[in-house]
Design an enzyme around this catalytic site. Structure first.
Site, PDB file in Angstrom:
ATOM      1  N   ASP A   9      35.533  18.431   6.139  1.00  0.00           N
ATOM      2  CA  ASP A   9      34.453  19.438   6.011  1.00  0.00           C
ATOM      3  C   ASP A   9      34.957  20.653   6.828  1.00  0.00           C
ATOM      4  OD1 ASP A   9      31.781  20.330   5.323  1.00  0.00           O
ATOM      5  OD2 ASP A   9      31.539  20.032   7.614  1.00  0.00           O
ATOM      6  N   ASP A  11      32.392  23.704   7.835  1.00  0.00           N
ATOM      7  CA  ASP A  11      31.305  24.274   8.734  1.00  0.00           C
ATOM      8  C   ASP A  11      30.729  23.129   9.814  1.00  0.00           C
ATOM      9  OD1 ASP A  11      30.997  27.057   7.954  1.00  0.00           O
ATOM     10  OD2 ASP A  11      30.370  25.890   6.048  1.00  0.00           O
TER      11      ASP A  11
END
Length: 218
Positions: A9, A11
């Site tokens: 991922d 953010d």
């Protein structure tokens, strides 16, 4: 044994960009004549743009507020902030580098749209990812499993042999539903322990050998 791929991922996991989104959303709320609540902001973490804008309108009590102008303004503001420089999360740069040195395929799997991801990649390094799956390139974003299923398919590896690295409940749910082994490192939100999800406070000290142990952990 080593993972068939590591799916990252972005953010809150690799870079501290959730704070950037928070600042931009707070500014947008002021422009709209309101104040964004902490609870609404936290509910947006890890979700799609469409879901975030729905939460935004509901929180401000403006259900009929046009979405497109807000999305445009928010995207441009975040682009400016991303371009000014992004801060790596603890241990994230070192882990990404070690995974690449080990020759393990990598994917960036994010709810953020492609135009902003391209800016973020100037910090992250486009050469560090074999595949990039963005939030506006899937039919069903996180927490649906589609983003992670898509990443594994593009890499040509079985999702069950992959390790996904996440920070949010939405992302963890997506990776887990896809069938990946999940390493969760909370950032903005606390995570409730879930079977099959391995949790750490930071990525500091995590290396490919540690990720390999997740494949055999019960």
């Amino acid at each position: 044994m080593k993972p068939a791929a590591v799916l990252f991922d972005m953010d809150g996991t690799l870079v501290d960009s959730e704070s950037v989104w928070g600042d931009a959303l707070a500014e947008l709320a002021v422009r709209a004549g309101g104040v964004l609540s902490d609870s609404a902001r936290l509910a947006m973490v890890g979700t799609s743009m469409a879901r975030s804008m729905q939460l935004f309108r509901d929180d401000l009590g403006q259900p009929d507020r046009p979405e497109a102008p807000d999305v445009h303004w928010l995207t441009e503001r975040v682009r400016e902030l991303f371009a000014a420089g992004m801060v790596w999360r603890p241990g994230a740069m070192e882990l990404l580098s070690a995974v690449r040195v080990a020759g393990i395929p990598t994917a960036l799997v994010t709810s953020t749209g492609r135009s902003l991801v391209e800016v973020a990649l100037k910090t992250l390094g486009p050469e560090n990812f074999d595949v990039v799956v963005c939030g506006d390139e899937v039919q069903k974003p996180k927490p649906d499993p589609e983003p992670y299923v898509t990443a594994a398919a593009l890499l040509g590896v079985p999702i069950t042999a992959c390790v996904a690295v996440e920070d949010s409940p939405s992302g963890v749910a997506s990776a887990l539903a896809a069938g990946a082994r999940v390493l969760a490192v909370p950032a903005e939100l606390e995570l409730t322990p879930v079977d099959g999800v391995h949790m750490r406070t930071t990525l500091t000290g995590v290396d490919p050998a540690y990720l390999a142990t997740l494949l055999t952990a019960v």
